[in-house]
Design a protein around this motif. Sequence first.
Motif, PDB file in Angstrom:
ATOM      1  N   SER A   1      -8.077 102.207 -30.302  1.00  0.00           N
ATOM      2  CA  SER A   1      -7.831 101.003 -30.655  1.00  0.00           C
ATOM      3  C   SER A   1      -7.513 100.821 -32.159  1.00  0.00           C
ATOM      4  O   SER A   1      -7.215  99.830 -32.767  1.00  0.00           O
TER       5      SER A   1
ATOM      6  N   SER B   1     -12.461  98.654 -26.561  1.00  0.00           N
ATOM      7  CA  SER B   1     -10.952  98.593 -26.991  1.00  0.00           C
ATOM      8  C   SER B   1     -11.067  97.375 -28.084  1.00  0.00           C
ATOM      9  O   SER B   1     -10.567  97.645 -29.134  1.00  0.00           O
TER      10      SER B   1
ATOM     11  N   GLY C   1     -10.634  97.626 -32.129  1.00  0.00           N
ATOM     12  CA  GLY C   1      -9.449  96.778 -32.486  1.00  0.00           C
ATOM     13  C   GLY C   1     -10.164  96.204 -33.834  1.00  0.00           C
ATOM     14  O   GLY C   1      -9.413  95.998 -34.688  1.00  0.00           O
TER      15      GLY C   1
ATOM     16  N   LYS D   1       2.205  93.374 -26.601  1.00  0.00           N
ATOM     17  CA  LYS D   1       2.057  94.779 -27.038  1.00  0.00           C
ATOM     18  C   LYS D   1       0.743  95.295 -26.584  1.00  0.00           C
ATOM     19  O   LYS D   1       0.483  96.570 -26.698  1.00  0.00           O
ATOM     20  N   GLY D   2      -0.221  94.467 -26.342  1.00  0.00           N
ATOM     21  CA  GLY D   2      -1.566  94.976 -25.922  1.00  0.00           C
ATOM     22  C   GLY D   2      -1.618  95.524 -24.480  1.00  0.00           C
ATOM     23  O   GLY D   2      -2.378  96.297 -23.983  1.00  0.00           O
TER      24      GLY D   2
ATOM     25  N   TYR E   1      -1.792 100.598 -29.290  1.00  0.00           N
ATOM     26  CA  TYR E   1      -2.483  99.240 -29.729  1.00  0.00           C
ATOM     27  C   TYR E   1      -2.978  99.385 -31.184  1.00  0.00           C
ATOM     28  O   TYR E   1      -3.160  98.539 -31.905  1.00  0.00           O
TER      29      TYR E   1
ATOM     30  N   VAL F   1      -1.076  97.633 -33.548  1.00  0.00           N
ATOM     31  CA  VAL F   1      -1.073  96.133 -33.531  1.00  0.00           C
ATOM     32  C   VAL F   1      -2.350  95.762 -34.270  1.00  0.00           C
ATOM     33  O   VAL F   1      -2.383  94.797 -35.090  1.00  0.00           O
ATOM     34  N   THR F   2      -3.531  96.686 -34.076  1.00  0.00           N
ATOM     35  CA  THR F   2      -4.623  96.232 -34.809  1.00  0.00           C
ATOM     36  C   THR F   2      -4.725  96.291 -36.369  1.00  0.00           C
ATOM     37  O   THR F   2      -4.970  95.429 -36.916  1.00  0.00           O
TER      38      THR F   2
ATOM     39  N   SER G   1      -7.071  89.578 -27.949  1.00  0.00           N
ATOM     40  CA  SER G   1      -7.320  91.165 -27.645  1.00  0.00           C
ATOM     41  C   SER G   1      -8.022  91.410 -26.274  1.00  0.00           C
ATOM     42  O   SER G   1      -7.830  91.979 -25.319  1.00  0.00           O
TER      43      SER G   1
ATOM     44  N   THR H   1      -5.652  90.417 -23.471  1.00  0.00           N
ATOM     45  CA  THR H   1      -4.671  91.313 -23.218  1.00  0.00           C
ATOM     46  C   THR H   1      -5.122  92.713 -22.592  1.00  0.00           C
ATOM     47  O   THR H   1      -4.683  93.499 -21.877  1.00  0.00           O
ATOM     48  N   ARG H   2      -6.119  93.189 -23.583  1.00  0.00           N
ATOM     49  CA  ARG H   2      -6.853  94.504 -23.226  1.00  0.00           C
ATOM     50  C   ARG H   2      -7.603  94.217 -21.707  1.00  0.00           C
ATOM     51  O   ARG H   2      -7.535  95.232 -20.948  1.00  0.00           O
TER      52      ARG H   2
ATOM     53  N   ARG I   1      -4.990  94.400 -19.048  1.00  0.00           N
ATOM     54  CA  ARG I   1      -4.478  96.063 -18.643  1.00  0.00           C
ATOM     55  C   ARG I   1      -5.424  96.895 -17.956  1.00  0.00           C
ATOM     56  O   ARG I   1      -5.314  97.426 -16.939  1.00  0.00           O
TER      57      ARG I   1
END
Length: 193
Positions: free
Chosen positions: A30, A63, A67, A113-114, A120, A123-124, A141, A144-145, A148
Amino acid sequence: MLRRLYQWVIDLSERPSASWALAGISFAESSFFPVPPDLMLVPMCVAKPERAWWYAFICTVASVAGGLLGYAIGALLYDTVGTFLIGLYGYGDKVEAFNAAYAHYGHWIILIKGLTPIPYKVVTITSGFAHYSLFWFVVLSVITRGMRFFLVAGLLFWIGPAARDFIEKRLGLVTAAFAVVVVGGFIAAMYLF
């Protein structure tokens, strides 16, 4: 070689250090590391489906923590470390456009995008560079994480031993498909970013 690596991860899932290794990869991915945690998450969930939810939780927490490091790199060290990392992944000329997009679509950028194979860490770091709200960055975050990793773990838990049989019989094909998805994510990020 591929089979040995797969077997190493399967064997690793039996060790007490497995969760720590998964957390380390998830954290690093991340913020700076190019390898996604799915390379460990999938075999570990296949080896121990009863722990799939725990592994997804570890990936999510690590993650998001990673991030935060990526966010700090973007907010505090962008001119040195951030520029180097973003340039290393080929996004150096797109950061200003990404920064402008945050003004209007920041929530959606993090959420979409996550979930994708788009790196990633981009993004972070750019979230920190854009000085996006830290509170919303963490909340989005986690969402989304978590989606996923829990989706991957849930599928492997639900499919169970059939997933292991499929992966082990077609390890080369599965690895190639995964590589296409990861490379596709990098390419998509270059053109959609």
